[in-house]
Enzyme design. Sequence first.
Site, PDB file in Angstrom:
ATOM      1  N   LYS A  13      29.164   2.013 -16.775  1.00 57.60           N
ATOM      2  CA  LYS A  13      29.939   1.250 -15.594  1.00 57.60           C
ATOM      3  C   LYS A  13      28.858   0.567 -14.722  1.00 57.60           C
ATOM      4  CE  LYS A  13      31.885   5.052 -14.312  1.00 57.60           C
ATOM      5  NZ  LYS A  13      31.390   6.164 -15.397  1.00 57.60           N
ATOM      6  N   ARG A  46      38.483   8.583  -9.515  1.00 61.15           N
ATOM      7  CA  ARG A  46      38.417   9.656 -10.537  1.00 61.15           C
ATOM      8  C   ARG A  46      39.699  10.645 -10.516  1.00 61.15           C
ATOM      9  NH1 ARG A  46      32.333   9.144 -10.362  1.00 61.15           N
ATOM     10  NH2 ARG A  46      31.405  10.291 -11.990  1.00 61.15           N
ATOM     11  N   ARG A  60      18.602   8.806 -20.563  1.00 59.54           N
ATOM     12  CA  ARG A  60      18.432   8.156 -19.401  1.00 59.54           C
ATOM     13  C   ARG A  60      17.516   9.097 -18.299  1.00 59.54           C
ATOM     14  NH1 ARG A  60      23.802   6.744 -16.039  1.00 59.54           N
ATOM     15  NH2 ARG A  60      23.981   8.927 -15.437  1.00 59.54           N
ATOM     16  N   ARG A  68      17.959  12.056 -12.286  1.00 56.77           N
ATOM     17  CA  ARG A  68      19.242  12.433 -11.604  1.00 56.77           C
ATOM     18  C   ARG A  68      19.329  13.801 -11.890  1.00 56.77           C
ATOM     19  NH1 ARG A  68      24.419   8.509 -12.301  1.00 56.77           N
ATOM     20  NH2 ARG A  68      25.341  10.671 -12.153  1.00 56.77           N
ATOM     21  N   ARG A  99      30.423  17.360 -16.385  1.00 54.03           N
ATOM     22  CA  ARG A  99      30.990  16.096 -15.789  1.00 54.03           C
ATOM     23  C   ARG A  99      31.890  15.725 -16.967  1.00 54.03           C
ATOM     24  NH1 ARG A  99      25.302  13.408 -15.278  1.00 54.03           N
ATOM     25  NH2 ARG A  99      26.180  11.563 -15.037  1.00 54.03           N
TER      26      ARG A  99
HETATM   27  P1  AMP Z   1      28.248   9.115 -10.767  1.00 54.47           P
HETATM   28  O1  AMP Z   1      27.081   8.502 -10.179  1.00 54.47           O
HETATM   29  O2  AMP Z   1      29.713   8.021 -10.734  1.00 54.47           O
HETATM   30  O3  AMP Z   1      28.104   9.776 -12.199  1.00 54.47           O
HETATM   31  O4  AMP Z   1      28.706  10.131  -9.830  1.00 54.47           O
HETATM   32  C1  AMP Z   1      27.959  11.387  -9.609  1.00 54.47           C
HETATM   33  C2  AMP Z   1      28.468  12.466  -9.037  1.00 54.47           C
HETATM   34  O5  AMP Z   1      29.071  12.142  -7.703  1.00 54.47           O
HETATM   35  C3  AMP Z   1      29.792  13.011  -9.779  1.00 54.47           C
HETATM   36  O6  AMP Z   1      29.215  13.911 -10.911  1.00 54.47           O
HETATM   37  C4  AMP Z   1      30.586  13.777  -8.675  1.00 54.47           C
HETATM   38  O7  AMP Z   1      30.049  14.879  -8.337  1.00 54.47           O
HETATM   39  C5  AMP Z   1      30.193  12.785  -7.369  1.00 54.47           C
HETATM   40  N1  AMP Z   1      31.339  11.651  -7.458  1.00 54.47           N
HETATM   41  C6  AMP Z   1      31.062  10.315  -7.752  1.00 54.47           C
HETATM   42  N2  AMP Z   1      32.279   9.553  -7.624  1.00 54.47           N
HETATM   43  C7  AMP Z   1      33.228  10.488  -7.332  1.00 54.47           C
HETATM   44  C8  AMP Z   1      34.610  10.455  -7.002  1.00 54.47           C
HETATM   45  N3  AMP Z   1      35.129   9.233  -7.186  1.00 54.47           N
HETATM   46  N4  AMP Z   1      35.462  11.844  -6.866  1.00 54.47           N
HETATM   47  C9  AMP Z   1      34.765  12.906  -6.738  1.00 54.47           C
HETATM   48  N5  AMP Z   1      33.367  12.915  -7.197  1.00 54.47           N
HETATM   49  C10 AMP Z   1      32.653  12.020  -7.266  1.00 54.47           C
END
Ligand code: AMP
Length: 191
Positions: A13, A87, A126, A138, A149
């Site tokens: 994404k 989400r 990654r 990360r 996740r």
């Molecule tokens: P991402 O970079 O999108 O994989 O997000 C990393 C982490 O941020 C996720 O595993 C969640 O802990 C938090 N996070 C990001 N976006 C959301 C969302 N829309 N709702 C809840 N938690 C989020």
Amino acid sequence: MNIILLGPPGAGKGTQAQRLVEERGMVQLSTGDMLRAAKTSGTEMGKKVAAIMDAGQLVTDEIVIGLIAEQLEKGSEGGFIFDGFPRTLGQADALDALLAEKGQKLDAVVQLEVDDETLVKRIVNRAAEAVAAGKEARADDNEESVKIRLMEYYKKTSPLIGYYYAKADLKTVDGLQSMDEVAAGIAEALA
Ligand code: AMP
């Protein structure tokens, strides 16, 4: 044009959102990036979400909806790409309401489809690539957090596929293809 890129962690994404920013002048709204920035700068909110994020769990709807609302206020001529948001169904409803307040709507929801084994491999790679490049990986890019996740994705996010199928224009692109092919698939889905 306002679009959602929907898909599990590691589906591509973020990569595809960046291409849309470069090619179409859209604005990428990644709640993951916003939360990581809050964590790094050590704001109260950042401190609150740090452990939850590192474990691979979702932070509360209230926090992420607040972040998105703030960014939508700024507007975008080329439209927004929602990356990693919504989400949950609660976030999806909130997004609808926020866009409606601005007289706007969602134009497309593009789902990037990738099998679970590939997702886990991609995320673990990654992390290894980041370390090899002398960067910090990360905190949630490890096998243990990845499994959580994925679990969060299946429990809370995957119902959005049915929701958007019923409600909007859901398009599915095979996320296992090369980056260029996925980009072409997205372009076709948005045409
Ligand atoms: P991402 O970079 O999108 O994989 O997000 C990393 C982490 O941020 C996720 O595993 C969640 O802990 C938090 N996070 C990001 N976006 C959301 C969302 N829309 N709702 C809840 N938690 C989020």
